[in-house]
Write a protein that holds these residues in place. Structure first.
Motif, mmCIF file in Angstrom:
data_model
loop_
_atom_site.group_PDB
_atom_site.id
_atom_site.type_symbol
_atom_site.label_atom_id
_atom_site.label_comp_id
_atom_site.label_asym_id
_atom_site.label_seq_id
_atom_site.Cartn_x
_atom_site.Cartn_y
_atom_site.Cartn_z
ATOM 1 N N ARG A 122 0.887 -1.286 -0.052
ATOM 2 C CA ARG A 122 -0.060 -0.002 -0.161
ATOM 3 C C ARG A 122 0.924 1.339 0.004
ATOM 4 O O ARG A 122 0.359 2.331 -0.162
ATOM 5 C CB ARG A 122 -0.759 -0.079 1.213
ATOM 6 C CG ARG A 122 -1.994 -1.079 1.218
ATOM 7 C CD ARG A 122 -2.597 -0.984 2.529
ATOM 8 N NE ARG A 122 -1.948 -0.978 3.583
ATOM 9 C CZ ARG A 122 -2.528 -1.056 4.871
ATOM 10 N NH1 ARG A 122 -3.928 -0.739 5.064
ATOM 11 N NH2 ARG A 122 -1.929 -1.360 5.778
ATOM 12 N N GLY A 123 2.007 1.158 0.309
ATOM 13 C CA GLY A 123 2.915 2.511 0.532
ATOM 14 C C GLY A 123 3.745 2.699 -0.630
ATOM 15 O O GLY A 123 4.249 3.770 -0.728
ATOM 16 N N VAL A 124 3.690 1.793 -1.738
ATOM 17 C CA VAL A 124 4.677 2.007 -2.684
ATOM 18 C C VAL A 124 3.858 2.372 -4.067
ATOM 19 O O VAL A 124 2.776 2.078 -4.249
ATOM 20 C CB VAL A 124 5.251 0.456 -3.058
ATOM 21 C CG1 VAL A 124 6.270 0.702 -4.229
ATOM 22 C CG2 VAL A 124 6.195 0.027 -1.916
ATOM 23 N N LEU A 125 4.466 3.561 -4.778
ATOM 24 C CA LEU A 125 3.792 3.910 -5.762
ATOM 25 C C LEU A 125 4.734 4.499 -6.974
ATOM 26 O O LEU A 125 5.887 4.654 -6.608
ATOM 27 C CB LEU A 125 2.653 5.126 -5.503
ATOM 28 C CG LEU A 125 3.650 6.301 -4.819
ATOM 29 C CD1 LEU A 125 3.938 7.477 -5.860
ATOM 30 C CD2 LEU A 125 2.639 6.829 -3.690
ATOM 31 N N THR A 126 4.499 4.552 -8.073
ATOM 32 C CA THR A 126 5.274 5.035 -9.196
ATOM 33 C C THR A 126 4.750 6.283 -9.886
ATOM 34 O O THR A 126 3.517 6.519 -9.953
ATOM 35 C CB THR A 126 5.629 3.812 -10.385
ATOM 36 O OG1 THR A 126 4.169 3.691 -10.959
ATOM 37 C CG2 THR A 126 6.231 2.654 -9.630
ATOM 38 N N THR A 127 5.602 7.185 -10.203
ATOM 39 C CA THR A 127 5.311 8.350 -10.913
ATOM 40 C C THR A 127 6.184 8.646 -12.189
ATOM 41 O O THR A 127 7.103 8.118 -12.303
ATOM 42 C CB THR A 127 5.240 9.583 -10.078
ATOM 43 O OG1 THR A 127 6.850 9.837 -9.654
ATOM 44 C CG2 THR A 127 4.498 9.545 -8.730
ATOM 45 N N CYS A 128 5.438 9.175 -13.397
ATOM 46 C CA CYS A 128 6.233 9.517 -14.565
ATOM 47 C C CYS A 128 6.228 11.124 -14.243
ATOM 48 O O CYS A 128 5.210 11.891 -14.124
ATOM 49 C CB CYS A 128 5.520 9.047 -15.697
ATOM 50 S SG CYS A 128 5.472 7.508 -16.094
#
Lengths: 387, 782
Positions: free
Chosen positions: A77-83
């Protein structure tokens, strides 16, 4: 029995990036990334309390640059990716990175509503997806229902498969493929298929849709001229394999059976400008959500090409991943497709729409002026689908 | 003298008064009536007692009444009138008397001659009657004499009359015996000479007598001889009957004679039909040869004549002869004949249909209708003779089927003509323009297409109208008076063509690949105008023309004019909408490429309007001219003069300044949001694809909205440097200068272009807008 009024949240800056917190199945939570060139960009964590119809928010700083795409890990839940766009030496470079939220925000705790940006916290950078040799990143997609260790990124004309190791602190390029052809080919969007044991990915470049096998990184199908103009987005039917939806700048939404690449199964022409987003509901695949730069969000009922074309079966498993063959044995007439509702709370182009991970009857839409609107599926239709 | 005349009756009234005194009731009633009269004339009541009463109470004083009484009248005058009035009354009465006398004299004089003539006539009648009576007496005497003579003559001749009667009977009997004795030799001679009819008649006359007296030896011998001769005769007749060369009349004669000779009718009937079948099948083979593999030499009219005279004529002869010969067969015989005719007739009809099918590709209806007319006329005779066979109905069905197929052929022809017109239009649009020479304009092409299609429709109606001409035998059939006109011509041909035209036109809106093989936009525009013209005028004109020519009745449900017009209008609307999309796409692609392929971060300081913007204005102007050729101007919200234009420009610049306020003052992010939202409150939402109306302003507005919206979306996807932003400023101002005059509401252009510049400013890390005065100088120079 009236439907609840939509709940509107305004961001300070322009925004394009929206995702539900995929791994969160209890709380209704969305992540929104801002797009601003002058100020520090932010990631807003929107907590929606559906019992009280109120919104709680937390703001994280994203100082790396303006956010063009955001996606959350399906396992953590704490991990995400951005461009994000980074400007240096009069050049714009679109990069991608993996981030971790502060620990106390993972579980959904929030501060008082009147906090200010001065108390915004900072994301923890886990690793970069090094794309120096491949060009600008268009999007990053996670392996659906995976363990959060595989992602695919699209950079210009390259499709890159990454392995996240050591708790996502290191990204290793596992394999890649390239588009061959004349002209400057660029990927615009991609989607990982939840079927076939997650070995297939679909991509969009210009007006073409392509299917790839992630094991051999080879092309398995190609839909030429899927749209009259650029294809903006695509999504897989979660309950019916071989079916996917695409949308583009020709104002149309098309539904495809990848076994027949010459003709779409169905076409919608309800929008009057470019369609930027198309999303299947996670559980009930007759519900399709689309957002367009005509400032409208349209919820459609595509029951005739869903996994239950003859209506709801009493003993059917709603969350079934398999195509339901029993429905085909019935001699009932297929139900009619129709537009359920058109939502016009936005005043600017709608660039992102998505369903909540926790509540299948709730969705959010985001327009360029930073307006986030949370709506529900009409109750009558909800009960009709359930009963 | 007047006084003496007035006093004359006075002594007479005295005695009249006294006799009435004794009556009790009558004088009372009369007195009452007179009282009322006196009241009316205003006389006092006191004089009533002395007034003499007339014999009747009903107004005896009326000179012209039936109960006039001079005494009462004179007494009344004397009492009521003064002297002067009395004298006037006398004068008036004298004048009236003279007038009456004069009238009476005139009447007597005028009728005097008639009285004399009547007297003479009566006298003459009296004399004539007397003479006639004498003559009648003489006639009676003469008749008595004649009767007496006649009786005496009859008595004298009675005896001779009886003797003469006997002699006559003997003579007749002897003649009969002579006939019988000569019969065998007569029969033999007739058979030798071939006079079969005569022989049969002789046989018929003698048969009964010979049968009756066959117990006599001499009569038996005669009978035996006759039977032998008759058998030979029958055999010769059969031989002649079986010969194929003899025609129907000869065959009929043979059968008739054989029947008279007592041959079995059933057998003869079968043989008769067999022979007839052979002859008719030969005719059918001849017809089939005309349909051979080689193209038919005779035309359809000649073919029909051959079939009519050969087969149908023969069939009529066979039917007539059969009915005459075998009428005694009853219903069974009639059914046999009907089956015979039905079977051969069906083969004939099949051949006719094959031949008529060869005509479907041809364009001449006149010859076809004449052939059908001949065909139909020919079959009316067998239709009447052989009602049970249903030949007339089958012929009518064939005619109807051919007519129906002919309608389908003409519908295909109309469709092909329409597609041909479209091909011509595309070629005209695609033809390269010769330098200095102007090709046919859109208005001219539209007029050509419309007139060509209309002339084709009229030609088809005229050709199809031949089926309903008065001189055609089948034109009064129920099908051709009702269903053919309404369902066939109106619905199938005319309405079907309009439907087909609308579908063909709409198919241009559904072309799958918008990139390759696209329809030329001018064709979409022309078709939309054509469909609109059909909706406003042409459809009602065509349907009125059809209804008038074909007298379409109301017994069949037909498509209302409004339904057809609605379809044409919807087609026109779709075509125009598609035209707007296509043209909007063309301009959008130019704008899109110009934004996407430029390095906006590193661009130089703007000194000119970019060439693509000038191209956009040129293309928009060309579209304006193109649409103006076919559609009306439409209404604008406000017509701006040059001064207004400058005012708007200043306003636009001030709006830009207002929008850029956050860039000058470092403030909290909330202020930007607040300012943006305040701006939004006063900005209307612009529907990019609002419905397009049938006028130039609406079309241009739609195209410009699509284009500027695309520009906005592309600008939002890029990042601009300072000079890039300023270039966008210059370009947008240039577009504003030239595009406002095309749209319905120029505020619309301002809003869209303001949004573009604002979005570019937001996409700029270091926004420093260019001075409006510099922008204007560059645009004017550009």
């Amino acid at each position: 029995m009236e439907d609840d009024a939509p709940v509107i949240y305004g961001l300070e800056f322009q925004a394009r990036a929206l995702t539900p917190q995929t791994a969160e199945t209890d709380a209704i939570r969305f992540l929104v990334g801002t797009q601003s060139l002058k100020y520090d960009n932010q990631i807003h964590i929107i907590d929606f309390d559906d019992e009280n119809n109120i919104i709680n928010k937390n703001v994280l700083l994203h100082q790396a640059g303006e956010i063009w795409h955001i996606s959350a890990s399906p396992a953590d839940r704490g991990v995400l990716t951005t461009c994000y766009n980074r400007t240096s030496d009069s050049k714009v470079l679109t990069c991608a990175a993996v981030w971790r939220m502060p620990k106390e925000l993972e579980s959904g705790s929030h501060e008082s509503p009147d906090d200010s940006s001065s108390t915004a916290q900072t994301l923890e950078l886990l690793c970069h997806l090094d794309n120096t040799a491949h060009g600008n990143m268009a999007c990053v997609v996670w392996e659906p229902m995976g363990d959060g260790k595989k992602i695919i990124s699209l950079a210009d004309n390259h499709i890159l498969l990454w392995d996240l190791q050591e708790s996502s602190s290191q990204a290793v390029l596992a394999s890649s493929a390239s588009l061959e052809g004349k002209g400057q080919l660029k990927f615009t969007s991609g989607r990982w298929s939840p079927h076939h044991n997650c070995t297939q990915v679909a991509t969009a470049n210009d007006t073409t849709l392509r299917g790839w096998d992630t094991r051999s990184m080879s092309q398995i199908y190609c839909i030429e001229n899927a749209h009259g103009q650029l294809v903006r987005d695509l999504d897989f039917n979660p309950n019916k394999q071989y079916y996917l939806a695409s949308c583009g700048d020709d104002c149309k939404v098309k539904f495809w059976d990848t076994r027949n690449v010459t003709e779409p199964v169905k076409t919608l022409e309800e929008h009057s400008h470019w369609v930027w987003n198309v999303r299947y509901n996670h559980s009930h695949d007759q519900l399709v959500l689309t957002g367009s730069s005509d400032s409208r969000v349209i919820l459609s009922n595509m029951v005739s090409i869903s996994s239950e074309p003859f209506g709801h079966l009493v003993d059917d498993d709603d969350i079934s991943d398999q195509e339901d063959h029993r429905s085909e044995e019935k001699s009932k007439e297929p139900l009619q497709d129709n537009v359920i509702a058109t939502y016009e709370e936005h005043e600017d182009s709608v660039y992102a729409v998505d369903w909540s991970s926790a509540d299948p009857w709730l969705f959010a839409s985001l327009s360029y002026d930073g307006r986030l609107v949370i709506n529900r599926v009409p109750r009558a239709l909800k009960y009709h689908i359930l009963l | 003298m007047a006084a003496a005349a007035a006093a004359g009756p006075s002594p007479g009234s005295g005695p009249g008064d006294s006799p009435e005194g004794p009556e009790g009731e009558a004088p009372e009633r009369r007195r009452k009536a007179h009282g009322m009269l006196k009241l009316y004339y205003g006389l006092s009541e006191g004089e009533a007692a002395g007034r003499p009463a007339g014999p009747d109470p009903l107004d005896p004083t009326d000179l012209n009444g039936a109960h006039f009484d001079p005494e009462v009248y004179l007494d009344k005058l004397r009492r009521e009138c003064p002297l002067a009035q009395l004298m006037d009354s006398e004068t008036d009465m004298v004048r009236q008397i003279r007038a009456l006398d004069s009238d009476m004299q005139t009447l007597v004089y005028e009728n005097y001659n008639k009285f004399i003539s009547a007297t003479d006539t009566i006298r003459k009648m009296k004399n004539d009657f007397r003479k006639m009576e004498d003559e009648m007496d003489r006639l009676a005497t003469n008749m008595a004499v004649i009767t007496d003579f006649s009786a005496r003559i009859s008595a004298t001749l009675q005896d001779r009359h009886e003797r003469i009667t006997k002699l006559a009977g003997v003579h007749a009997l002897l003649r009969k015996l002579q006939f019988l004795f000569e019969l065998p030799s007569r029969l033999t001679k007739c058979v030798e000479l071939g006079a079969y009819g005569q022989a049969v008649r002789y046989q018929g006359r003698a048969q009964a007598v010979l049968q009756q007296y066959q117990h006599l030896p001499s009569f038996r011998a005669i009978q035996d001889d006759c039977q032998v001769i008759t058998a030979r005769l029958a055999q010769q007749l059969r031989q002649r009957f079986r010969e194929g060369g003899s025609g129907a009349p000869e065959q009929a004669e043979c059968v008739e004679l054989l029947l008279a000779l007592g041959e079995p009718a059933e057998e003869l009937c079968e043989e008769f039909l067999a022979h007839a079948r052979g002859r008719l099948e030969k005719e059918l083979r001849n017809l089939e040869a005309e349909l051979g593999p080689s193209p038919p030499a005779p035309d359809v009219l000649e073919f029909t004549d051959h079939g009519g005279s050969g087969f149908v004529g023969g069939l009529c002869q066979v039917a007539a002869a059969y009915q005459e010969l075998f009428a005694a067969q009853g219903p069974a015989g009639a059914e046999k004949l009907a089956a015979f005719a039905r079977q051969l007739g069906s083969r004939y009809f099949a051949l006719v249909e094959r031949r008529l099918a060869q005509e479907q590709g041809g364009g001449d209806n006149s010859l076809l209708v004449r052939a059908l007319d001949r065909f139909h006329r020919r079959l009316r005779a067998p239709g009447a003779l052989l009602a049970a066979a249903g030949l007339a109905d089958a012929a009518t069905e064939i005619v109807e089927r051919v007519a129906r197929e002919r309608l389908g052929h003409h519908l295909q022809g109309l469709r092909a003509a329409f597609l041909g017109c479209l091909t011509d239009v595309r070629q005209a649009l695609a033809a390269p323009r010769v330098a200095g020479k102007e090709g046919p304009g859109l208005a001219e092409l539209l007029a050509n297409v419309a007139s060509s299609i209309l002339s084709h429709i009229k030609a088809s109606l005229a050709a199809v109208h031949l089926f309903t001409a008065k001189e055609v035998s089948f034109s009064n059939k129920p099908y051709f008076r009702g269903e053919f006109c309404s369902q066939g011509v109106r619905e199938g041909l005319i309405v079907g063509f309009v439907h087909s035209m609308c579908q063909t036109a709409q198919s241009f809106c559904d072309s799958p690949g918008e990139k390759g093989g696209a329809t030329p936009p001018a064709l979409l525009l022309l078709l939309s105008r054509l469909c609109l013209d059909y909706e406003t005028a042409t459809i009602s004109y065509i349907l009125t023309l059809t209804d008038e020519q074909f007298l379409v009745q109301d017994q069949f449900p037909v498509t209302p004019v409004s339904t057809l017009c609605a379809e044409a209008r919807e087609t026109a609307r779709r075509l125009l909408t598609h035209y707007v999309k296509v043209q909007g796409l063309v301009i959008s692609q130019m704008l899109r490429k110009s934004v996407e392929t430029r390095d906006w971060l590193s661009t130089l300081e703007p000194r000119n309007v970019r060439a693509v913007m000038k191209r956009v204005v040129e293309d928009t102007t060309a579209i304006d001219v193109q649409v103006g050729l076919l559609y009306e101007e439409g209404v604008r919200k406000a017509q701006s003069s040059d001064s207004s234009k400058r005012t708007f420009s200043v306003y636009s610049s001030s709006r830009q300044q207002g929008r850029y306020a956050p860039s000058y003052t470092p403030s909290a992010p909330m202020d930007t949001n607040l300012l943006s939202n305040i701006q939004k409150l006063f900005s209307e939402r612009i529907d990019v694809f609002s419905p397009v109306e049938f006028n130039k302003v609406s079309v241009l507005t739609g195209i410009i909205k699509i284009s500027l919206k695309t520009l906005l979306e592309c600008v939002r996807l890029r990042t601009f440097g300072r000079f890039g932003l300023q270039q966008v400023q210059v370009d947008c101002h240039f577009l504003q200068l030239y595009l406002w005059r095309f749209v319905a509401d120029e505020e619309l252009v301002h809003l869209l272009l303001d949004e573009v510049v604002a979005s570019a400013a937001l996409r700029c890390p270091d926004p420093v807008p260019m001075e409006p005065s510099v922008v204007e100088v560059i645009c004017e120079r550009g």
